[in-house]
Design a protein around this motif. Structure first.
Motif, mmCIF file in Angstrom:
data_model
loop_
_atom_site.group_PDB
_atom_site.id
_atom_site.type_symbol
_atom_site.label_atom_id
_atom_site.label_comp_id
_atom_site.label_asym_id
_atom_site.label_seq_id
_atom_site.Cartn_x
_atom_site.Cartn_y
_atom_site.Cartn_z
ATOM 1 N N THR A 1 0.764 -1.292 0.235
ATOM 2 C CA THR A 1 -0.010 -0.337 -0.271
ATOM 3 C C THR A 1 1.141 1.016 0.024
ATOM 4 O O THR A 1 2.094 0.692 0.872
ATOM 5 N N PRO A 2 0.495 2.500 -0.447
ATOM 6 C CA PRO A 2 1.265 3.730 -0.528
ATOM 7 C C PRO A 2 1.520 3.830 0.714
ATOM 8 O O PRO A 2 0.490 3.679 1.827
ATOM 9 N N ASN A 3 2.595 4.738 1.000
ATOM 10 C CA ASN A 3 2.917 5.007 2.684
ATOM 11 C C ASN A 3 2.664 6.301 2.750
ATOM 12 O O ASN A 3 3.008 6.641 3.744
ATOM 13 N N ASN A 4 1.224 6.896 1.938
ATOM 14 C CA ASN A 4 0.346 8.091 2.288
ATOM 15 C C ASN A 4 -0.809 7.685 2.068
ATOM 16 O O ASN A 4 -1.753 7.987 1.917
ATOM 17 N N VAL A 5 -1.413 6.197 2.687
ATOM 18 C CA VAL A 5 -2.191 6.120 2.422
ATOM 19 C C VAL A 5 -3.780 7.056 3.729
ATOM 20 O O VAL A 5 -4.934 6.248 3.386
ATOM 21 N N ILE B 1 8.968 -5.114 -12.955
ATOM 22 C CA ILE B 1 7.844 -5.278 -12.413
ATOM 23 C C ILE B 1 7.010 -4.098 -12.957
ATOM 24 O O ILE B 1 5.585 -4.109 -12.453
ATOM 25 N N ASN B 2 6.954 -3.725 -14.131
ATOM 26 C CA ASN B 2 6.905 -2.335 -14.684
ATOM 27 C C ASN B 2 6.219 -1.317 -14.321
ATOM 28 O O ASN B 2 5.116 -0.250 -14.517
ATOM 29 N N GLU B 3 6.933 -0.950 -13.252
ATOM 30 C CA GLU B 3 6.590 -0.088 -12.359
ATOM 31 C C GLU B 3 7.027 0.468 -11.347
ATOM 32 O O GLU B 3 8.086 -0.291 -11.014
ATOM 33 N N LYS B 4 7.028 1.843 -10.889
ATOM 34 C CA LYS B 4 7.593 1.703 -9.914
ATOM 35 C C LYS B 4 7.472 1.498 -8.209
ATOM 36 O O LYS B 4 5.721 1.341 -7.723
ATOM 37 N N ALA B 5 7.891 0.919 -7.326
ATOM 38 C CA ALA B 5 7.818 0.036 -5.879
ATOM 39 C C ALA B 5 7.969 1.488 -4.821
ATOM 40 O O ALA B 5 7.850 1.562 -3.771
ATOM 41 N N GLU B 6 8.478 2.474 -5.392
ATOM 42 C CA GLU B 6 9.106 3.395 -4.330
ATOM 43 C C GLU B 6 7.895 4.285 -3.564
ATOM 44 O O GLU B 6 6.415 4.516 -3.941
#
Lengths: 309, 309, 309, 309
Positions: free
Chosen positions: C280-284, D270-275
């Protein structure tokens, strides 16, 4: 007699005659009644028990109803009044402080409002993909209350002011009023900060330009009546009523009591202590949520006017 | 006169003489004073305004202090009293219902307690890596209040009971008392469920074996006094006081008023309506948290005794 | 292979060729890209793993930014799309259901949105001092999750539907997507309700006209990627990458593995299980708050259009 | 390569051989495995990327299960380890700091724990009706995060330390680990405070005796794995796996890539950023609640031992 109120309007009402050094004006704007009490000199301050400065009261129906359009209108009028109390320059910075205990609904307005403030201090100068942040630097804290942190609120605020060095502090707080009918109906704002009462049983601590070194705008909503204020008022009025109804045959027995006798009577009359008790509306959740929303929105508009034009 | 109380103890106190069909016993256990009011027949029920059944009141100091040892002791005594009201078999199932509004602190005891209940219904029969779940099936809901859901609480509860088909419902609720001094000091439990008041201005809805088809144990803590109950009591007492102090020269003018005159007086005396206002302690957050903890722990111990032996 | 996604758009993307019985259309409205995937018949449903119906995806920038103007625009477009999926009459009644666990931020969208829904069912027909309530009857619940209540969510919802008997249920839920880049960027709505996946590792339960007896509109936002979906995708792609880079000298060793060998590889590759883990994003917190706001506002506008004209 | 971990144990594991200046010991106490990593000198500190000091790791099953007895045992062992890291005198004062964002479940451990700390600083010297407060002066704050306040956390903490002038700061925080299997299973405590990582992609700020002027004990629980750490680890391992399986015929293509090529590969894979993505257990609400409870209880016992004897 321990009447507690944080409202300048009510302090003024306690005087039936004019108070030298205190003026009052009313007007209506966009359907909102606005009263401005001005304490003009030290004599007025001493008499009314509030420092020299302006106390604006807005009567906002939107506090009672979850109505977006009313709330929008309230926020707009509030933002204009906030700006009139400030001398806000393009580069002025602001710290918003939400006072009160987030776990007690009527006291949660400050923390609730702070969670809706548009905070920008950490973004100043950053250029994002979609935004260029040249917004005013705004920071926001909810310092908690002594019983939860073990630290005096004003000490915490002073220490944060010392870091952030804002030009203005805007302090949001729940207020005590004398009258039940005022609960959740008005917003008071002032340019004097938050002031300890003078002999009115008020245990709020000072947050002012003097104590913080930054100008302080206070915004509050009456959310509670002290139960001891309510009981004291009732006993007083019942005494007068009995005297009046007996058409002079009965003197106002209650009115002739001294302080201790009166306290004893109140104790007997209600058979218990009303100390440390508060009276609050039973829909206080709705009022606190709406008030926090309107105040936060009013502040956001005042501080970031370019976003709302 | 609109005196509101949910406490059987206070309803009994309103009668100075004995009430036929209502008995009362006191004892002290582990430092906790326990009062049991028994309504033994319909005559008693009609007189006291509570249905036939048992009403146990525990005076627990731990409600006022955040003290783990006191809380532990309170939970232990409570769990024993809960079990005495039930005929709990090994296979009996239980639904715990937390009534009230989670967003109003004094009304949040039910939802807060439910969040601490050890819920097991979905685990029944499952064998985990470390546990074999042969626990009693316990489920728990906080159905919310009408103003937030648009649905009557008792309708929601009845429909959930219809799914879960528990042997017992334990309903947790914040109560209204008549006296400020009782707020946050006692836990009342009863085997009659939750009952609408009979002529005491009580707007609680019925949750009972009759309405739900399952036995209902009610657990509550007095958290508010209705402001109109408080003001009414004060006016009454001030009147008596004046009459008494004048040694008969002044008859009790207030006592001789009829209902409408009295209401008018109260209106004049406090200059406003006390309707829809509640009185609550100013440390209501601590009391609600402690009460929820003790009640949840007491229920967990009663329902899963094998975990605490 | 256990790829989990709740998005029709992603299920369609997994097929490189056209799928008979499934169509897709894109357009842009008020700066928002809208994609409509239609599953037109049972053949299409079987192939794509979603029932016959419409799946609308809105790409809304306002989900990422706390920007009132963007949010307002998003809510307006959403409200129109909601109305297109309904055949809403003046007297149609609606139950809004907020699914998910309020204590897990990415899963809290449903409960958060429900707390902002304008609930009116209990006011229908009442005339207030300032309002005459002839609003549509809307009710709202957040039934909680199995682990907290011990009761299956869909059982609770079905029982509430049975009381309220609404014409429409609007169910709000957090969704799982396959791609990290979709998290918190889109709102999916559909007229099929909430459907258990067909072989895609989806453990959501059915909430549909068939199971509830009322038409069900589902609104969701992708908030998590299953960690096992992510790891599975990476292993797959790394295998292909290695094969490609070696220009045929290395066959795609990973591609030729059977299910068990692949699972073993993943286990070895990450040295541990990714089961029961979410990404999940860290600004969820910001995304969930904004999404709940936009969805609630979109629903309020759709259901009470007279308030927003 | 951007591997992020806050655990000394994992930093040590990254070295297959012994590290000069770093020792490690294991023992079991009351069913809890305790590992102590000591960084004994600057050489060890440089190599392992943690300052000189002790890092204790407790493996506590109670973090995963809502089991009161396990939790009690965990708190007791934790309190002893806390005391071993301190030189606590009768008059020593303590400020407990709950770091992290209360609105993001895996990051909420600090604020949740702080709300359960027994705060006494404001009561010191007061004699109550039932208590004589000669407890140790303990204060507690949850300063919030930069994105919400606009103020750097460590600045806020430093300014509060400046008011309170405690002998010790105990800082509670959610940690990042490298391995999914460590999430929610261990508590790390150290006498070095909170330290910014050295080259490990760690953006935590320093809270230490050097920066605050008070000794700092840090207590944390691994609650997230950075998604980029996870993906990076998988790509690495898959490469090794392919090389190994081909028995030398395929060199480890991935292992021979430089940083940029590797980043590109991960992007393609992964076709995208995991940042800015985190991985966390899907029962993170239970883990965070239990961890906060055990940590708060452990601290309360350590600081107020006279209450628990």
């Amino acid at each position: 007699m321990a009447i507690r109120t944080d409202l300048a309007l009510e302090l003024k009402e306690m005087h039936t005659e004019e108070i030298a050094g205190v003026t009052s004006e009313e007007r209506v704007e966009d359907g909102i009644k606005i009263t401005c009490v001005k304490v003009e000199n030290e004599e007025g301050a001493r008499k009314i028990g509030k420092p020299v400065g302006k106390f604006i009261t807005l009567e906002i129906d939107a506090l009672k109803y979850e109505d977006d359009t009313l709330a929008d209108n309230g926020a707009e009028v509030l933002s204009k009044e906030i700006l009139k109390l400030m001398n806000l320059q393009k580069e002025s910075t602001v710290l918003v402080v939400g006072l009160g205990n987030r776990y007690i609904t009527p006291d949660s307005i400050g923390p609730q409002a702070v969670s809706k403030i548009f905070v920008t201090r950490h973004l100043s100068g950053i250029e994002g993909e979609n935004f260029k942040f040249d917004f005013r630097a705004v920071s926001a804290i909810a310092p908690g209350v002594l019983g939860i942190t073990g630290i005096e609120t004003e000490e915490t605020v002073a220490s944060i002011v010392n870091i952030v060095k804002p030009d203005y502090v805007i302090a949001i707080d729940a207020l005590a009023s004398r009258r039940l009918s005022r609960l959740g109906t008005t917003i008071q704002l002032s340019d004097t900060g938050i002031n300890p009462g003078s002999g009115v049983g008020n245990n709020r601590k000072e947050l002012s330009e003097k104590s913080l070194g930054a100008k302080v705008i206070a915004i509050g909503v009456p959310m509670v009546v002290d139960a001891s204020t309510l009981t004291s008022d009732i006993v007083e009025n019942v005494g007068s009523f009995v005297a009046k109804k007996s058409e002079g045959k009965i003197f106002n027995m209650l009115g002739s009591l001294n302080f201790d006798e009166r306290e004893t009577l109140i104790g007997e009359a209600i058979n218990e202590k009303a100390e440390n008790m508060i009276v609050t509306p039973n829909n206080v959740d709705v009022i606190a949520k709406q008030a926090a929303l309107i105040i936060a929105e009013g502040i956001n508009r005042a501080l970031h006017s370019e976003l709302y034009s």
